[in-house]
Design an enzyme around this catalytic site. Structure first.
Site, short mmCIF file in Angstrom:
data_model
loop_
_atom_site.label_atom_id
_atom_site.label_comp_id
_atom_site.label_asym_id
_atom_site.label_seq_id
_atom_site.Cartn_x
_atom_site.Cartn_y
_atom_site.Cartn_z
N ASP A 296 -5.39 -18.88 -37.08
CA ASP A 296 -3.94 -19.07 -37.02
C ASP A 296 -3.41 -18.42 -35.75
O ASP A 296 -3.82 -17.31 -35.39
CB ASP A 296 -3.28 -18.44 -38.24
CG ASP A 296 -1.83 -18.88 -38.41
OD1 ASP A 296 -1.62 -19.99 -38.91
OD2 ASP A 296 -0.93 -18.10 -38.03
N GLU B 180 0.06 -24.67 -36.80
CA GLU B 180 -0.62 -23.79 -35.85
C GLU B 180 -1.93 -23.26 -36.44
O GLU B 180 -2.44 -22.23 -36.01
CB GLU B 180 0.29 -22.62 -35.43
CG GLU B 180 0.62 -21.65 -36.54
CD GLU B 180 1.90 -21.97 -37.30
OE1 GLU B 180 2.52 -21.03 -37.83
OE2 GLU B 180 2.28 -23.16 -37.35
#
Length: 308
Positions: free
Chosen positions: A180, A223
């Site tokens: 992430d 993301e």
């Protein structure tokens, strides 16, 4: 009288099959006129698989100089195309797709028989390059993330399921990392979505390069990224993940105005253990490791079952 060329391929094919001998007996000029107006490539071979006739479309195929010579052997002509060579050798009626040069063709092989005796073979080459390109584009769109070019979520997990089955069968280890981008929303809010997209693309390139061709990378969320690594146990995957994390921290993106934006990533890793561990539980373990990395201050890697 004018003849519609749109009807020629099917008409001539039937004509050849039903009246092959008579067709060969008509004036060569008339026969050539029929063949030269066909968009499909036509090759006619005798019972020994030697070419006895062809049309301009067939002679333009990227099959080497032999493709332009009468008497050339089909097996020699298709030496670089094993499926076509095997089909010609079999003497059976076949239909297959083949890439010849830079083009794709739908190839029909039709045995020519008189009183149950094979007297030759008719080969028809229809250019299907446009269709194959369209199919390839549809597959690319269905399996690839449009922004980053990595596998999309659906395709990534399909390939992960396949890899898990394969590694279980071979006894090889398999590890999964979930990644992430830290504080991505803040970067988006401050610099705008265009810069956010640029960051996603830059990290995707880094990830693809660092992971290597033996491992599969995907964008599985906004993301959020993932990599599965056949052949790597948890410790080996941890070392690879640290390489990715340190590269991300050391390679800020540069904007057009020269401003740089530093960023970091958090990573969770899990290794596939035992016959009862599913892909879903493997992902859950890696995702839990990611959670530990984030709540522990971000910019770190956590291997499930091992302290960060």
């Amino acid at each position: 009288m004018q003849l519609s060329t749109a009807l020629l391929p099917t008409a001539v094919m039937i004509f050849y099959v039903m009246h092959f001998r008579k067709f060969l007996q008509i004036r060569p000029l008339a026969r050539a006129k029929v063949l030269e107006h066909m968009s499909e490539g036509i090759l006619i071979a005798d019972e020994r698989n030697r070419i006895i006739d062809s049309n301009p479309a067939a002679r333009s195929l990227a099959l080497g100089a032999q493709g332009k010579r009468f008497g050339a052997s089909l097996t020699d002509l298709f030496a670089d195309h094993p499926e076509l060579k095997a089909a010609c050798t079999s003497g059976e009626q076949r239909r297959l797709e083949a890439k010849i040069g830079e083009k794709w063709f739908d190839v029909r092989l039709i045995p020519l028989r008189i009183r149950d005796e094979r007297t030759g073979t008719l080969l028809i080459f229809a250019d299907i390059t446009g269709r194959k390109l369209a199919e390839g584009e549809l597959i690319r769109r269905a399996t690839t993330d449009g922004l980053t070019g990595l596998s999309n979520r659906l395709h990534f997990f399909e390939k992960l399921h396949e890899a898990a089955e394969s590694c279980r069968s071979s006894g090889e280890p398999l590890s999964l990392m979930v990644i992430d981008l830290d504080h991505f929303k803040s970067i988006n809010d401050r610099y705008g979505h265009t810069t956010g997209d640029r960051l996603l693309c830059c990290f995707s390139g880094l990830l693809r390069d660092a992971a290597g061709s033996g491992h599969t990378s995907g964008r599985i969320g906004g993301e959020e990224f993932a990599v599965f690594c056949p052949g790597l146990n948890g410790e080996a995957a941890y070392r690879l993940a640290e390489t990715i994390r340190l590269r991300a921290a050391g390679e800020p993106i540069v904007l057009e105005n020269g401003e740089t934006i530093a960023y970091t990533v958090s990573i969770g890793i899990a290794e596939l253990h035992g016959p009862d561990m599913t892909v879903e539980s493997l992902y859950a373990a890696a995702d839990n490791g990611l959670y530990v990395s984030k709540v522990s201050g971000r910019n770190r890697t956590t291997l499930a079952g091992r302290s960060a």
